[in-house]
Design a protein around this motif. Structure first.
Motif, short mmCIF file in Angstrom:
data_model
loop_
_atom_site.label_atom_id
_atom_site.label_comp_id
_atom_site.label_asym_id
_atom_site.label_seq_id
_atom_site.Cartn_x
_atom_site.Cartn_y
_atom_site.Cartn_z
N SER A 45 1.00 -1.20 -0.12
CA SER A 45 0.13 0.05 -0.06
C SER A 45 0.88 1.21 0.09
O SER A 45 1.91 1.25 0.79
CB SER A 45 -0.75 -0.03 1.29
OG SER A 45 -1.74 1.05 1.24
N TYR A 46 0.64 2.26 -0.76
CA TYR A 46 1.34 3.38 -0.92
C TYR A 46 0.76 4.67 -0.18
O TYR A 46 -0.35 4.69 -0.04
CB TYR A 46 1.44 3.90 -2.64
CG TYR A 46 2.35 2.57 -3.10
CD1 TYR A 46 3.93 2.82 -3.16
CD2 TYR A 46 1.87 1.51 -3.93
CE1 TYR A 46 4.37 1.94 -3.85
CE2 TYR A 46 2.59 0.49 -4.23
CZ TYR A 46 3.96 0.78 -4.38
OH TYR A 46 4.67 -0.22 -5.10
N ASP A 114 -2.92 6.53 4.24
CA ASP A 114 -3.24 5.37 3.17
C ASP A 114 -4.01 5.83 2.04
O ASP A 114 -3.67 5.65 0.95
CB ASP A 114 -4.23 4.05 3.82
CG ASP A 114 -3.71 2.81 3.27
OD1 ASP A 114 -2.67 2.88 2.60
OD2 ASP A 114 -4.62 1.92 3.68
N GLN A 204 -5.74 -0.76 -2.54
CA GLN A 204 -5.03 0.71 -2.14
C GLN A 204 -5.04 0.99 -0.58
O GLN A 204 -4.29 1.81 -0.32
CB GLN A 204 -5.62 1.68 -3.12
CG GLN A 204 -5.82 1.38 -4.68
CD GLN A 204 -6.82 0.46 -5.12
OE1 GLN A 204 -7.41 -0.16 -4.31
NE2 GLN A 204 -7.00 0.27 -6.51
N THR A 205 -5.98 0.58 0.22
CA THR A 205 -6.19 1.19 1.50
C THR A 205 -6.51 0.26 2.34
O THR A 205 -7.76 0.23 3.10
CB THR A 205 -7.31 2.32 1.43
OG1 THR A 205 -8.57 1.64 0.92
CG2 THR A 205 -6.97 3.50 0.61
MG MG Z 1 -2.74 3.27 0.00
#
Ligand code: MG
Ligand code: NAI
Length: 507
Positions: A45-46, A114, A204-205
């Motif tokens: 996750s970025y 997140d 993603q989150t």
């Molecule tokens: Mg993320």
């Protein structure tokens, strides 16, 4: 978009955030235990404000979904959950709300790191809405009732009543725009009705859902009742949607994937509810309070960076007020402060991911190529070198068949269109495959309510936008999906009715 504006300031990292991200996120929750993916794979996750990796979480796949469904089945059929009284279930959900509230700052920061949304928003909107949502459904646990039915069987007396029973094992697939809130929308009602759950957060989150999972035991929710499997949509999500032992699937996300889910669900005819995309018309009449309508229109599209299924992305302005509303809207848009969500001065953060950045900027290019003019914004903010930032953008001169007017952009991009009269705008407003939300701004309340009846949308706001309450149903018309979440209406999605007949003998 808090006003008045505040100075740049980064708060202290909340206790627990670093430990969690640095270590515990590598495991997910199956049958009350924290486990790695069977394959050992993880996904990253970025942080969308820095484009840097934030955390590794398990990349769950079919095998993990199978284990989670088995645990949910066992918890549903034979676990303590079924024997708990409705009151006990309600209290457990209430306790979960208390625990989220107690860890509120930690949740707000996880959500901001997140997802990218401003911390001020996570604190003021996401977290309190989650707490309120759980409390609302805690109250419903003791009010899931059947009915007695006055049947008319000649010569026979009958006692006929209905039981409202849980559906069973429920799969829930949620998106990344309001990660914790979407988890709460799905879990609160499912638990109140006595179901067990396998929840698949967006890749993603995934962080806030995993952290929520850590609180279940303390809340008194038994093992296996809620399982949380992180992973990609095409693997973990697809395995859940097609699983033969899942009784119902609830999905929030794109219309495209909604259609895939329906097909996948057909194998065992599991119940389906879908909350999908939108292209919501926001209609300003000349007789509205134009100052609040202009600000309302900005918030309708720019709240959460336009990453709302109900975003007011088509703004219809009565022609004689167009030149009054537009400068107000443009001025407001240009003043919105972009920056990392963790900066308390930030009013708009980055988009959630590099994919969404590509997608939204692709729409900006397509809009310009199609003859649209950006009255404000239109690209990447020059002041920010890193992060998936897109400027708040107001398009004019948009052609009726333009992609930016017809397709969901899911970014801070609004098309403005002048109109002449009610009939014209009603027709234009409904000229879409979607039907999630709509809004009308006018002081003529009769006109507004008549138009509300004409608009084909699951929610119509009059002189407001993006107002939500756990008690008010929300969901789509047309290809925005079906089924209503929130309010009493959501009980229909998570219960089924059994009719019981007793022969009391002849009349
Ligand atoms: Mg993320
Ligand atoms: P998406 O629909 O692919 O993702 C939403 C959820 O579905 C995620 O948890 C994902 O892992 C899961 N998923 C994806 N493919 C799946 C499959 N084949 N089977 C089962 N689950 C699957 O949305 P995405 O790709 O993140 O965003 C694309 C567009 O979708 C956005 O630009 C926006 O237009 C729309 N969207 C709408 C949302 C809403 O609230 N209605 C939320 C998120 C996206």
């Amino acid at each position: 978009m808090a006003q008045p504006r505040v100075q740049s300031e980064y708060p202290a990292v909340a206790p627990g955030v670093r430990d969690f991200i640095g270590g515990r996120t590598r495991k997910m929750l199956i049958d009350g235990k924290w486990v790695e993916a069977a394959s050992g794979k993880t996904l990253t996750s970025y942080d969308p404000a820095t484009e840097e990796p934030l955390a590794e979480v398990p990349a769950g796949e079919k095998e993990d979904i199978d284990r989670a469904v088995k645990a949910a089945r066992k918890a549903f059929e034979t676990g303590p959950w079924r024997r708990m009284t409705a009151s006990e279930r309600g209290r457990a959900i209430w306790k979960l709300a208390d625990l989220v509230e107690r860890h509120g700052e930690e949740f707000a920061q996880l959500e901001t790191l997140d997802n990218g949304k401003p911390l001020a928003v996570s604190r003021a909107a996401d977290v309190p809405l989650v707490v309120d949502h759980f409390r609302y459904y805690a109250g419903w646990a003791t009010k899931v009732e059947g009915e007695t039915i006055p049947v008319s069987i000649p010569g026979q007396q009958m006692l006929t009543y209905t039981l409202r029973e849980p559906v069973g094992v429920v799969g829930q697939i949620i998106p990344w725009n309001f990660p914790l809130l979407m988890a709460a929308w799905k879990l609160g009602v499912a638990l109140a009705c006595g179901n067990t759950v396998v929840l698949k957060p967006a890749e993603q989150t995934p962080l806030s859902a995993l952290r929520l999972g850590e609180l279940l035991d303390e809340a008194g929710i038994p093992p296996g009742v809620v399982n949380i499997v992180t992973g990609y949509g095409e693997t973990a999500g697809a395995a859940l949607a097609e699983h033969p032992d899942v009784d119902k699937i609830a999905f929030t996300g794109s219309t495209e994937v909604g259609k895939i889910i329906m097909r996948a669900a057909s194998g065992n005819l599991k119940r389906v509810s879908l909350e999908l995309g939108g292209k919501s018309p926001n209609i300003i009449f000349a007789d509205a309070d134009l100052d609040s309508a202009a600000i309302g229109a900005a918030n309708a599209i720019f709240f959460n960076h336009g990453q709302c299924c109900c975003a007011g992305s088509r703004l219809y302005i009565e022609a004689k007020a167009y030149d009054t509303v537009m400068p107000k809207l443009v001025e407001y848009s240009e003043k919105i402060k972009l920056g990392p969500g963790m900066d308390l001065a930030t009013e708009m953060g980055p988009l959630v991911s590099s994919e969404q950045y590509q997608r939204v900027t692709g729409f900006l290019d397509s809009g310009k190529k199609g003859g649209g003019k950006a009255a404000s914004g239109g690209g990447r903010p020059k002041s920010l070198a890193k992060g998936y930032f897109v400027e708040p953008t107001v398009f004019t001169d948009v052609k009726a068949d333009a992609k930016i007017l017809r397709e969901e952009i899911f970014g801070p991009v609004v098309c403005t269109i002048p109109f002449k009269n009610v009939d014209e705008v009603a027709k234009a407003g409904n000229d879409t495959t979607y039907g999630l939300a709509a809004a009308v701004w006018t002081k003529d309340i009769a006109k507004a309510n008549r138009l509300a009846q004409t608009l084909k949308a699951g929610t119509v706001w009059i002189n407001c936008y993006n107002v939500f309450d756990a008690a008010a149903p929300f969901g789509g018309y047309k290809q925005s999906g079906f089924g209503r979440e929130m309010g009493k209406a959501a009980l229909e999605l998570y219960t089924q009715i059994k009719t019981v007949w007793t022969n009391l003998g002849p009349h």
